[in-house]
Scaffold this motif. Structure first.
Motif, mmCIF file in Angstrom:
data_model
loop_
_atom_site.group_PDB
_atom_site.id
_atom_site.type_symbol
_atom_site.label_atom_id
_atom_site.label_comp_id
_atom_site.label_asym_id
_atom_site.label_seq_id
_atom_site.Cartn_x
_atom_site.Cartn_y
_atom_site.Cartn_z
ATOM 1 N N GLY A 135 0.821 -1.197 0.000
ATOM 2 C CA GLY A 135 0.000 0.000 0.000
ATOM 3 C C GLY A 135 0.859 1.252 0.000
ATOM 4 O O GLY A 135 1.967 1.264 0.538
ATOM 5 N N ALA A 136 0.337 2.291 -0.625
ATOM 6 C CA ALA A 136 0.990 3.605 -0.619
ATOM 7 C C ALA A 136 -0.042 4.648 -0.262
ATOM 8 O O ALA A 136 -1.182 4.592 -0.732
ATOM 9 N N ALA A 137 0.344 5.574 0.590
ATOM 10 C CA ALA A 137 -0.523 6.693 0.948
ATOM 11 C C ALA A 137 0.282 7.975 0.825
ATOM 12 O O ALA A 137 1.486 7.998 1.112
ATOM 13 N N GLY A 138 -0.380 9.039 0.390
ATOM 14 C CA GLY A 138 0.293 10.330 0.250
ATOM 15 C C GLY A 138 -0.597 11.449 0.731
ATOM 16 O O GLY A 138 -1.799 11.454 0.462
ATOM 17 N N LEU A 139 -0.008 12.382 1.472
ATOM 18 C CA LEU A 139 -0.717 13.580 1.908
ATOM 19 C C LEU A 139 -0.308 14.717 0.987
ATOM 20 O O LEU A 139 0.839 15.173 1.022
ATOM 21 N N ALA A 140 -1.239 15.160 0.140
ATOM 22 C CA ALA A 140 -0.959 16.206 -0.839
ATOM 23 C C ALA A 140 -1.379 17.562 -0.278
ATOM 24 O O ALA A 140 -2.515 17.731 0.159
ATOM 25 N N VAL A 144 4.891 10.937 1.790
ATOM 26 C CA VAL A 144 4.694 9.570 1.298
ATOM 27 C C VAL A 144 4.876 8.551 2.414
ATOM 28 O O VAL A 144 5.799 8.663 3.236
ATOM 29 N N GLN A 145 3.999 7.548 2.432
ATOM 30 C CA GLN A 145 4.155 6.389 3.304
ATOM 31 C C GLN A 145 3.932 5.133 2.473
ATOM 32 O O GLN A 145 2.975 5.057 1.696
ATOM 33 N N LEU A 146 4.831 4.158 2.636
ATOM 34 C CA LEU A 146 4.809 2.928 1.846
ATOM 35 C C LEU A 146 4.924 1.730 2.775
ATOM 36 O O LEU A 146 5.751 1.723 3.681
ATOM 37 N N ALA A 147 4.104 0.705 2.532
ATOM 38 C CA ALA A 147 4.150 -0.490 3.371
ATOM 39 C C ALA A 147 3.852 -1.716 2.518
ATOM 40 O O ALA A 147 2.872 -1.743 1.775
ATOM 41 N N GLY A 148 4.717 -2.725 2.620
ATOM 42 C CA GLY A 148 4.504 -3.956 1.873
ATOM 43 C C GLY A 148 5.760 -4.382 1.141
ATOM 44 O O GLY A 148 6.804 -3.722 1.211
ATOM 45 N N PRO A 149 5.681 -5.486 0.403
ATOM 46 C CA PRO A 149 6.886 -6.072 -0.198
ATOM 47 C C PRO A 149 7.396 -5.372 -1.446
ATOM 48 O O PRO A 149 8.520 -5.631 -1.870
ATOM 49 N N ASP A 150 6.604 -4.498 -2.082
ATOM 50 C CA ASP A 150 7.029 -3.871 -3.338
ATOM 51 C C ASP A 150 6.824 -2.351 -3.271
ATOM 52 O O ASP A 150 5.975 -1.785 -3.975
ATOM 53 N N ALA A 196 8.503 0.139 -4.401
ATOM 54 C CA ALA A 196 8.777 0.893 -5.627
ATOM 55 C C ALA A 196 7.540 0.919 -6.526
ATOM 56 O O ALA A 196 7.164 1.965 -7.062
ATOM 57 N N ALA A 197 6.891 -0.223 -6.689
ATOM 58 C CA ALA A 197 5.691 -0.279 -7.538
ATOM 59 C C ALA A 197 4.565 0.547 -6.939
ATOM 60 O O ALA A 197 3.819 1.229 -7.656
ATOM 61 N N ALA A 198 4.432 0.506 -5.610
ATOM 62 C CA ALA A 198 3.375 1.279 -4.963
ATOM 63 C C ALA A 198 3.638 2.775 -5.093
ATOM 64 O O ALA A 198 2.703 3.566 -5.298
ATOM 65 N N GLU A 231 11.574 5.111 -10.198
ATOM 66 C CA GLU A 231 10.217 5.556 -10.504
ATOM 67 C C GLU A 231 10.105 7.076 -10.424
ATOM 68 O O GLU A 231 9.439 7.710 -11.256
ATOM 69 N N LEU A 232 10.751 7.685 -9.436
ATOM 70 C CA LEU A 232 10.761 9.144 -9.339
ATOM 71 C C LEU A 232 11.393 9.769 -10.582
ATOM 72 O O LEU A 232 10.879 10.749 -11.137
ATOM 73 N N LEU A 233 12.489 9.209 -11.029
ATOM 74 C CA LEU A 233 13.156 9.721 -12.224
ATOM 75 C C LEU A 233 12.248 9.583 -13.446
ATOM 76 O O LEU A 233 12.161 10.502 -14.273
ATOM 77 N N ARG A 234 11.560 8.460 -13.559
ATOM 78 C CA ARG A 234 10.668 8.247 -14.709
ATOM 79 C C ARG A 234 9.504 9.237 -14.706
ATOM 80 O O ARG A 234 8.989 9.595 -15.761
ATOM 81 N N HIS A 235 9.098 9.675 -13.523
ATOM 82 C CA HIS A 235 8.017 10.659 -13.434
ATOM 83 C C HIS A 235 8.537 12.093 -13.574
ATOM 84 O O HIS A 235 7.776 13.045 -13.369
ATOM 85 N N GLY A 236 9.806 12.245 -13.888
ATOM 86 C CA GLY A 236 10.340 13.571 -14.176
ATOM 87 C C GLY A 236 10.880 14.326 -12.981
ATOM 88 O O GLY A 236 11.171 15.522 -13.081
ATOM 89 N N PHE A 237 11.040 13.648 -11.841
ATOM 90 C CA PHE A 237 11.592 14.307 -10.660
ATOM 91 C C PHE A 237 13.117 14.213 -10.672
ATOM 92 O O PHE A 237 13.695 13.247 -11.173
#
Length: 315
Positions: free
Chosen positions: A47-52, A76-82, A84-86, A125-131
């Motif tokens: 799971g991924a959660a973000g406070l915008a 950003v908060q990330l929890a689980g085995p993957d 990067a994908a989240a 993934e951040l780089l692919r999104h242009g960051f």
């Protein structure tokens, strides 16, 4: 249901971060205030959660030098085995959100997020999104040994600054800002000199100003500005430590670079912080700066948080 999902993500994220870096503070579930928006994504068991959030400044604000005037942030908060994908899925969700808020191509509108520097999952993934990784909050634990060097730099004398040093201090700060503006963290604005002058004069007129001047053979060619542990409530939540010092800036005139002035100033600053009982010292620096990055890590610092930026926020 959304709240429960985000609480589960927050708990898993806290457990994951605890294994990444002992100097990271324990994260807490998001506090949603004002127009903040919670975004979420799920990829399998991850799971991924973000406070915008969104903030805006006027061009005459002192903080406008250090950022775009409109800034969209994602915590950003990330929890689980993957993770990067989240994160990839969450960034896609954030992109959709930003397209409803930001004007495409506006250079004064940036998308910004901070990640623990040692939590490298999702970097591609951040780089692919242009960051791009723009800046770092670096940390130096107390009594940390710097790279070996001479005990003292011949010809360098360090002293408290006085109001008579204002012109020198302003000149050094503006030179530093012009150089750092190349690397994306600083925007030199028309009123920068007035803003810098006011802030430095405020510092110099304090009873015990933590502004230090380095003279090389009698010429004032360097400056350091410090914030002591009782002044750092604005940033101390970024590190797991009780007493936090902050090195606001260290500037050396171009004519004096590589002469030991910066090293002498840094050593003096660390002695002042040690005497004040600081557990750690934090500072910001531009990651792409070919001078500051190797310099600070030679002084015993390491990256704690990396700030990623996309400017314009929507292309």
């Amino acid at each position: 249901m959304e709240s429960m999902h985000n609480d589960v993500t927050a708990t898993g994220h806290a457990a994951r971060i605890a294994t990444v870096d002992a100097l990271l503070p324990a994260p807490f579930p998001f506090e949603v205030n004002g127009d903040a928006t919670v975004l979420s994504a799920q990829v399998g068991a991850t799971g991924a959660a973000g406070l915008a959030t969104h903030t805006e400044l006027g061009a005459d604000s002192p903080q406008s030098i250090w950022r775009a005037l409109a800034e969209h942030r994602l915590e950003v908060q990330l929890a689980g085995p993957d993770p990067a994908a989240a994160l990839d899925a969450l960034l896609t969700r954030w992109d959709e959100h930003l397209r409803t808020l930001a004007r495409p191509g506006d250079p004064e509108c940036a998308a910004v997020l901070s990640r623990p520097s040692r939590d490298t999952a999702g970097t591609a993934e951040l780089l692919r999104h242009g960051f791009a990784p723009a800046g770092v909050i670096a940390v130096r634990p107390a009594q940390r040994m710097a790279a070996p060097g001479p005990a003292a730099t011949p010809g360098v004398c360090i002293r408290h600054a006085t109001p008579d040093d204002l012109d020198t201090a302003v000149g050094l700060m503006l030179e530093l800002q012009r150089y750092d503006a190349q690397f994306g963290r600083v925007t030199v604005r028309p009123g920068a000199e007035e803003v810098v002058s006011k802030e430095l004069l405020r510092q110099l007129e304090r009873p015990e100003p933590q502004v230090w001047i380095a003279e090389l053979y009698g010429q004032p060619l360097g400056m350091a500005v410090l914030q002591m542990p009782d002044e750092t409530s604005w940033i101390k939540h970024r590190v797991a430590a009780s007493r936090v010092g902050y090195l606001s800036s260290l500037a050396v005139a171009e004519a004096a670079r590589s002469a030991g002035v910066g090293t002498a100033l840094a050593a003096h600053a660390h002695q002042v912080f040690d005497e004040a009982g600081a557990d750690v010292v934090l500072l910001h620096h531009a990651l792409a700066n070919p001078r500051s990055t190797p310099f600070w890590y030679a002084q015993g610092y390491r990256p704690l948080w990396t700030g990623w930026q996309r400017r314009p926020a929507v292309r």
